[in-house]
Write an enzyme that holds these catalytic residues in place. Structure first.
Site, PDB file in Angstrom:
ATOM      1  N   TYR A  64      13.006   7.224  39.749  1.00 55.19           N
ATOM      2  CA  TYR A  64      13.574   7.266  38.395  1.00 55.19           C
ATOM      3  C   TYR A  64      12.594   6.740  37.354  1.00 55.19           C
ATOM      4  O   TYR A  64      12.241   7.441  36.391  1.00 55.19           O
ATOM      5  CB  TYR A  64      14.873   6.463  38.371  1.00 55.19           C
ATOM      6  CG  TYR A  64      15.397   6.124  36.989  1.00 55.19           C
ATOM      7  CD1 TYR A  64      15.702   7.113  36.071  1.00 55.19           C
ATOM      8  CD2 TYR A  64      15.592   4.792  36.614  1.00 55.19           C
ATOM      9  CE1 TYR A  64      16.185   6.801  34.808  1.00 55.19           C
ATOM     10  CE2 TYR A  64      16.079   4.477  35.352  1.00 55.19           C
ATOM     11  CZ  TYR A  64      16.365   5.472  34.450  1.00 55.19           C
ATOM     12  OH  TYR A  64      16.844   5.157  33.209  1.00 55.19           O
ATOM     13  N   LYS A 101      10.468   8.977  34.570  1.00 57.11           N
ATOM     14  CA  LYS A 101      10.721   8.683  33.156  1.00 57.11           C
ATOM     15  C   LYS A 101       9.420   8.291  32.458  1.00 57.11           C
ATOM     16  O   LYS A 101       9.200   8.650  31.293  1.00 57.11           O
ATOM     17  CB  LYS A 101      11.751   7.569  33.008  1.00 57.11           C
ATOM     18  CG  LYS A 101      13.178   7.970  33.365  1.00 57.11           C
ATOM     19  CD  LYS A 101      13.766   8.996  32.397  1.00 57.11           C
ATOM     20  CE  LYS A 101      14.181   8.368  31.079  1.00 57.11           C
ATOM     21  NZ  LYS A 101      14.855   9.367  30.204  1.00 57.11           N
TER      22      LYS A 101
END
Length: 506
Positions: free
Chosen positions: A255, A259
């Site tokens: 994640y 990002k």
């Protein structure tokens, strides 16, 4: 000082991605409640057609208790009020530079009329499949900025990221841009001096993913197992690949890694588009708006609180003296709106941390103490009807102590059970396998969350404090994001834990 924020979105048209997510729903509600004069809110939704997109928005967003204040204000005309403002648009941020909007007239309408774009869409699963995370968090960021560049009167693009794009850093972490060249240095654990330094190449990551998918596709055609087993093997490999690549370059999970790559692409490709990147820390239930304690599902630390209240967890993997950087969701949405108003038409890129670790630090021990006090005063009741009595949480201050605890209390007895099972001709093999899967899952979750519970950094909020200080008193009341005002004891005892019990434990 007069209000600069309350009227900012008056008659403005905005595109919102991620409107069915936790933060997206709160943002939509806040806009509709505080900015009734807004023009149109286009919400990008994955759906088969416009009608199914509208049904999805009604089902997944409008029917929630989050909208009860607006529903009470408008009564029977609530839905008509909403759909005078909200326009569902069929599309997908991960598809292409057109955001998956197939109709040329729809794209042209947006390019001609949009004043702002708010990108909240994200794959937030820490160990999601690498293809999903890359497509949404990285390629999605590229697609949104390329779409923004074609909007003829766009004032601002706001991209919601995460404070943890910085990787495994410590100390005071500034609100600064990510540098592709820095990804191989203090983010990482020290590597072999004899090996060449690693350098992150986003195109190479996309190429690696494509190659892996082709390999998996080829192997699936020759696999003799069931369709389900082939699918499970593919998912497992793509999840493993994401974590492998993230950890190799110094990020704790897929994640935050994807990002970070998304942020880098926005910085590189934005051209003349004014951009705000907002980096919240751990987002939890609302502090005040539209009412205290609204949440959806379980957030980062909630599974521990729930397990503790049910008597299933007696330990907490954390150092009690370290800081847990939590921020209520309504403060994040308020900061989003204020940042948009502050930087409209400013041809630059601005970064804000929405965090509490510097302004109002919360120690792990405080959260644990409040959970103990609450469940001692308001104990849960087990399925057998008996009251569940809790004890003070035991802190396991390192992964080594956690592994020792798990081995002594779970793994060793499980190994004994495995031997007994063999002696009894494997009569309990399914039960043994089920218990082993649960044990492995706990270990895996602990490894995923370990970088957060032992995170030794604090997020600087110099830019965010400056944003706050430049607001009028009227705007400060309407769009509060000042972490200094949070009373953590009251937040946990009167707001967060009671609502968690009501919405999740029930």
């Amino acid at each position: 000082m007069a209000s600069n924020v309350l009227g900012f979105l008056n008659e403005k048209n905005i595109l919102v991605t991620g409107s069915t997510g936790f933060l997206g729903k709160i943002f939509i509600e806040k806009i509709l409640r505080s900015q009734p004069g807004i023009g149109r809110i286009f919400v990008l939704l994955r759906a088969d057609n416009a009608e199914s997109a509208k049904i999805r928005f009604k089902t997944e967003v409008l029917k929630l208790g989050l909208f009860r204040t607006l529903r009470e204000q408008h009564g029977d005309s609530f839905e008509s009020f909403v759909f005078e403002k909200v326009v569902p648009v069929v599309g997908d941020i991960a598809t292409d530079h057109n955001l998956g909007i197939d109709t040329e007239s729809s794209r042209e309408d947006l390019w001609r009329n949009l004043d702002a774009i708010v990108n909240i869409a994200a794959s937030t699963v820490f160990d999601d499949r690498y293809d999903i995370s890359l497509n949404v968090n990285t390629k999605g960021a590229e697609n949104i900025v390329e779409f923004a560049k074609r909007c003829r009167k766009l004032q601002i693009l706001l991209h919601v990221s995460t404070a943890y794009v910085v990787g495994r850093k410590s100390g005071r972490i500034k609100e600064s841009r990510l540098n592709l060249g820095n990804t191989k240095m203090d983010n990482k654990e020290p590597h072999d001096e004899s090996s060449p330094p690693l350098s992150l190449d986003i195109e190479a990551e996309l190429g690696l993913l494509e190659k892996t998918q082709l390999t998996l596709q080829a192997s699936s055609t020759t696999h003799t197992g069931s369709t389900r087993s082939v699918k499970e093997a593919k998912v497992k490999r793509l999840k493993e690949l994401g974590l492998e690549r993230a950890r190799m370059f110094g990020w704790p999970n897929t994640y935050s890694f994807t990002k970070a790559m998304g942020e880098i692409l926005i910085q590189k490709l934005r051209g003349n588009v004014p951009v705000v990147i907002l980096r919240p820390t751990i987002i939890e239930s609302t502090l005040a708006e539209p009412f205290p304690g609204w949440m959806e599902g379980t957030r980062t630390m909630d599974s521990v609180i729930i397990g503790y209240g049910k008597g299933k967890i007696s330990y907490f993997l954390a150092d009690p003296e370290l800081i847990l950087d939590v921020i209520p969701a309504d403060m994040v949405t308020n900061a989003m709106i204020v940042a948009m108003a502050a930087h409209a038409y400013q041809n630059d890129l601005f970064i804000y941390h929405v965090a509490s670790s510097v302004a109002n630090p919360l120690r792990n021990s405080v959260a644990a103490d409040e959970a103990y006090k609450y469940f001692s005063k308001h104990p849960c009741v087990g399925t057998d009807g008996n009251i569940i009595h809790v004890k003070q949480l035991c802190f396991l201050k390192s992964m080594n102590s956690f592994r020792r605890y798990m081995h002594r209390h779970y793994k060793a007895p499980l190994e004994v059970f495995g031997v007994v099972n063999k002696v009894l001709c494997c009569n309990f093999i399914e039960r043994y396998k089920r218990m082993l899967r649960r044990y492995n899952k706990v270990i895996c979750l602990a490894e995923l969350y370990e970088p957060y519970v032992f995170f030794n950094g604090r997020f600087d909020i110099t830019n965010t404090e400056g944003l706050w200080e430049n607001m009028s008193e009227e705007d400060k009341k309407a769009f509060n994001f000042d972490a200094k005002c949070i009373d953590w004891v009251r937040y946990f005892s009167d707001v967060h834990i009671p609502r968690l019990v009501r919405y999740v434990l029930k």
